[in-house]
Design a protein around this motif. Structure first.
Motif, PDB file in Angstrom:
ATOM      1  N   ASP A 196      -3.330   3.459  14.064  1.00  0.00           N
ATOM      2  CA  ASP A 196      -4.240   4.035  13.042  1.00  0.00           C
ATOM      3  C   ASP A 196      -4.078   3.446  11.597  1.00  0.00           C
ATOM      4  O   ASP A 196      -5.096   2.853  11.026  1.00  0.00           O
ATOM      5  CB  ASP A 196      -3.882   5.433  13.012  1.00  0.00           C
ATOM      6  CG  ASP A 196      -5.181   6.471  13.512  1.00  0.00           C
ATOM      7  OD1 ASP A 196      -5.454   5.983  14.489  1.00  0.00           O
ATOM      8  OD2 ASP A 196      -5.287   7.292  12.726  1.00  0.00           O
ATOM      9  N   GLU A 197      -2.678   3.427  11.512  1.00  0.00           N
ATOM     10  CA  GLU A 197      -2.597   2.821   9.964  1.00  0.00           C
ATOM     11  C   GLU A 197      -2.780   0.964   9.897  1.00  0.00           C
ATOM     12  O   GLU A 197      -3.371   0.875   8.867  1.00  0.00           O
ATOM     13  CB  GLU A 197      -0.950   2.812   9.613  1.00  0.00           C
ATOM     14  CG  GLU A 197      -0.572   2.146   8.344  1.00  0.00           C
ATOM     15  CD  GLU A 197      -0.343   3.374   7.389  1.00  0.00           C
ATOM     16  OE1 GLU A 197       0.105   4.366   7.992  1.00  0.00           O
ATOM     17  OE2 GLU A 197      -0.680   3.182   6.204  1.00  0.00           O
TER      18      GLU A 197
ATOM     19  N   ARG B 160       0.701  -1.242  -0.173  1.00  0.00           N
ATOM     20  CA  ARG B 160      -0.050  -0.067   0.060  1.00  0.00           C
ATOM     21  C   ARG B 160       0.883   1.341   0.062  1.00  0.00           C
ATOM     22  O   ARG B 160       0.541   2.223   0.317  1.00  0.00           O
ATOM     23  CB  ARG B 160      -1.051   0.070   1.298  1.00  0.00           C
ATOM     24  CG  ARG B 160      -2.014  -1.335   1.436  1.00  0.00           C
ATOM     25  CD  ARG B 160      -3.149  -0.939   0.388  1.00  0.00           C
ATOM     26  NE  ARG B 160      -4.141  -2.155   0.703  1.00  0.00           N
ATOM     27  CZ  ARG B 160      -5.124  -1.936   1.298  1.00  0.00           C
ATOM     28  NH1 ARG B 160      -5.328  -0.608   2.359  1.00  0.00           N
ATOM     29  NH2 ARG B 160      -5.889  -2.882   1.685  1.00  0.00           N
TER      30      ARG B 160
ATOM     31  N   ASP C 183      -8.810  -3.548  15.494  1.00  0.00           N
ATOM     32  CA  ASP C 183      -9.676  -2.715  15.696  1.00  0.00           C
ATOM     33  C   ASP C 183      -9.524  -2.172  17.244  1.00  0.00           C
ATOM     34  O   ASP C 183      -8.701  -2.662  17.826  1.00  0.00           O
ATOM     35  CB  ASP C 183     -10.940  -3.658  15.928  1.00  0.00           C
ATOM     36  CG  ASP C 183     -11.464  -4.022  14.449  1.00  0.00           C
ATOM     37  OD1 ASP C 183     -11.276  -3.131  13.512  1.00  0.00           O
ATOM     38  OD2 ASP C 183     -11.974  -5.059  14.408  1.00  0.00           O
TER      39      ASP C 183
ATOM     40  N   ASP D 242     -20.657   3.671  11.390  1.00  0.00           N
ATOM     41  CA  ASP D 242     -19.030   4.073  11.416  1.00  0.00           C
ATOM     42  C   ASP D 242     -18.906   4.984  10.272  1.00  0.00           C
ATOM     43  O   ASP D 242     -17.622   5.661  10.231  1.00  0.00           O
ATOM     44  CB  ASP D 242     -18.336   2.812  11.409  1.00  0.00           C
ATOM     45  CG  ASP D 242     -17.893   2.276  12.414  1.00  0.00           C
ATOM     46  OD1 ASP D 242     -17.996   2.909  13.635  1.00  0.00           O
ATOM     47  OD2 ASP D 242     -17.262   1.109  12.572  1.00  0.00           O
TER      48      ASP D 242
ATOM     49  N   ARG E  83     -16.911  -4.003  15.507  1.00  0.00           N
ATOM     50  CA  ARG E  83     -16.039  -2.766  15.986  1.00  0.00           C
ATOM     51  C   ARG E  83     -16.634  -1.958  17.059  1.00  0.00           C
ATOM     52  O   ARG E  83     -17.836  -1.681  16.594  1.00  0.00           O
ATOM     53  CB  ARG E  83     -15.682  -2.035  14.385  1.00  0.00           C
ATOM     54  CG  ARG E  83     -15.272  -2.980  13.397  1.00  0.00           C
ATOM     55  CD  ARG E  83     -14.770  -2.168  12.553  1.00  0.00           C
ATOM     56  NE  ARG E  83     -13.776  -1.339  12.668  1.00  0.00           N
ATOM     57  CZ  ARG E  83     -13.495   0.045  11.965  1.00  0.00           C
ATOM     58  NH1 ARG E  83     -14.061   0.244  10.998  1.00  0.00           N
ATOM     59  NH2 ARG E  83     -12.500   0.513  12.695  1.00  0.00           N
TER      60      ARG E  83
ATOM     61  N   GLU F 263      -5.049  -0.297  11.572  1.00  0.00           N
ATOM     62  CA  GLU F 263      -6.662  -0.161  11.643  1.00  0.00           C
ATOM     63  C   GLU F 263      -7.409   0.046  10.039  1.00  0.00           C
ATOM     64  O   GLU F 263      -8.260  -0.614   9.746  1.00  0.00           O
ATOM     65  CB  GLU F 263      -7.248   0.896  12.588  1.00  0.00           C
ATOM     66  CG  GLU F 263      -8.577   0.562  13.257  1.00  0.00           C
ATOM     67  CD  GLU F 263      -8.899   1.106  14.488  1.00  0.00           C
ATOM     68  OE1 GLU F 263      -8.009   2.075  15.103  1.00  0.00           O
ATOM     69  OE2 GLU F 263     -10.025   1.143  15.009  1.00  0.00           O
ATOM     70  N   ARG F 264      -6.404   1.153   9.415  1.00  0.00           N
ATOM     71  CA  ARG F 264      -6.999   1.480   8.177  1.00  0.00           C
ATOM     72  C   ARG F 264      -6.895  -0.031   7.109  1.00  0.00           C
ATOM     73  O   ARG F 264      -7.391  -0.376   6.387  1.00  0.00           O
ATOM     74  CB  ARG F 264      -6.257   2.392   7.469  1.00  0.00           C
ATOM     75  CG  ARG F 264      -6.936   3.852   7.160  1.00  0.00           C
ATOM     76  CD  ARG F 264      -6.212   4.990   6.931  1.00  0.00           C
ATOM     77  NE  ARG F 264      -5.822   5.459   8.165  1.00  0.00           N
ATOM     78  CZ  ARG F 264      -4.367   5.946   8.292  1.00  0.00           C
ATOM     79  NH1 ARG F 264      -3.399   5.446   7.182  1.00  0.00           N
ATOM     80  NH2 ARG F 264      -4.049   6.416   9.433  1.00  0.00           N
ATOM     81  N   LEU F 265      -5.527  -0.662   7.544  1.00  0.00           N
ATOM     82  CA  LEU F 265      -5.567  -2.080   6.838  1.00  0.00           C
ATOM     83  C   LEU F 265      -6.050  -3.040   7.085  1.00  0.00           C
ATOM     84  O   LEU F 265      -6.315  -4.253   6.690  1.00  0.00           O
ATOM     85  CB  LEU F 265      -4.109  -2.456   7.115  1.00  0.00           C
ATOM     86  CG  LEU F 265      -2.717  -1.440   6.502  1.00  0.00           C
ATOM     87  CD1 LEU F 265      -1.416  -1.847   6.910  1.00  0.00           C
ATOM     88  CD2 LEU F 265      -2.944  -1.129   4.991  1.00  0.00           C
ATOM     89  N   GLY F 266      -7.331  -2.823   8.186  1.00  0.00           N
ATOM     90  CA  GLY F 266      -8.092  -3.759   8.583  1.00  0.00           C
ATOM     91  C   GLY F 266      -7.377  -4.969   9.488  1.00  0.00           C
ATOM     92  O   GLY F 266      -7.776  -6.108   9.604  1.00  0.00           O
TER      93      GLY F 266
END
Lengths: 144, 144
Positions: free
Chosen positions: A65-66, A17, A74, B98, A129, A68-71
DNA sequence: GTGCTTGCAAACGTTTTGCAGACTC
DNA sequence: GAGTCTGCAAAACGTTTGCAAGCAC
């Protein structure tokens, strides 16, 4: 080390990414993978700093944070304190006692009926989540 | 005014518990009773200050705390922002999206099955307080 | 008069941000 | 070399607290 193996595909995804893999990030991720269940950002930072003392708490927040964005992770708000982070793969919900603050984990399956109902009646797709359920645990329910 | 009538029994309860009834407290309570649904402490303060400019936000927080102890109001955490306060009599749950942050209220009855199951399997007494359910609303579920 | 309540200002705990330098790719 | 990531310090955010004066009872 198992943790190192689990880290690789996640770091690969991060790179794919356009992210960079640094020693700080590797340490944070491997520490997180080695923790069973929840951690607060503060507790995770402390563990990471045991290995790499210069890793700053803000770096931990930014990388969580990153992730979390990548899944990959949580975060959940269990009550009034800090949020806790856990692996997204480990999907579960939390029963938090208003009386004593005890946290019990319950499998996602317990919420299956509710999920179906919210979908049917409100068009709402329940997600594990951020979900925290409050009430009173067995012990606290006894003393009124 | 209806609001003034609704305030009296609550103020009486407050006095009965050894509390004092002040103009600030009356203003806060009457404003709260006049609000349909949720308010943040900040929004409530702003409304109160429209009538009584000298009422400080910390006074609002302190009195909301007291009202919560009296069982008159509850506060709920809907997400990352400030908590919202609502009348305890108006028991309901919240679906929070969300994606867009939209809040939908659902009647307590929707959670009846879950309540029974948590009680039976975990000895956990579900309470409407502090309860927020996250997921994706119909609109946000469409765009993936 | 007793002691609860207030406004103020300042602190709190958690999280975010702006920056200049260091690093990965 | 381009652009991301870092440590640091400082700010942001919602909320709580300590204090001396003010007020309800």
């Amino acid at each position: 080390m198992l943790v190192r193996e689990k880290a690789e595909p996640i770091l690969a995804l991060l790179r794919a990414r356009g992210g960079r893999v640094t020693t700080s990030r590797r340490a944070i991720l491997e520490t997180l993978l080695g923790v069973a269940g929840h951690v607060t950002a503060e507790a995770l930072t402390a563990r990471v700093q045991a290995v790499q003392p210069d890793v700053h708490e803000s770096t931990v927040y930014r990388f969580l944070d990153e992730l979390e964005r990548l899944g990959v992770v949580d975060h959940v708000h269990l009550g009034h304190g800090p949020a806790v982070y856990h692996l997204a793969a480990d999907a579960h919900h939390h029963l938090v006692c208003d009386g004593c603050g005890a946290v019990e984990e319950v499998p996602d399956e317990v919420f299956a009926d509710l999920r179906g109902r919210l979908q049917a009646e409100f068009g709402f797709a329940l997600q594990p989540r951020h979900f925290a359920v409050t009430g009173h645990c067995r012990a606290c329910a006894m003393r009124p």
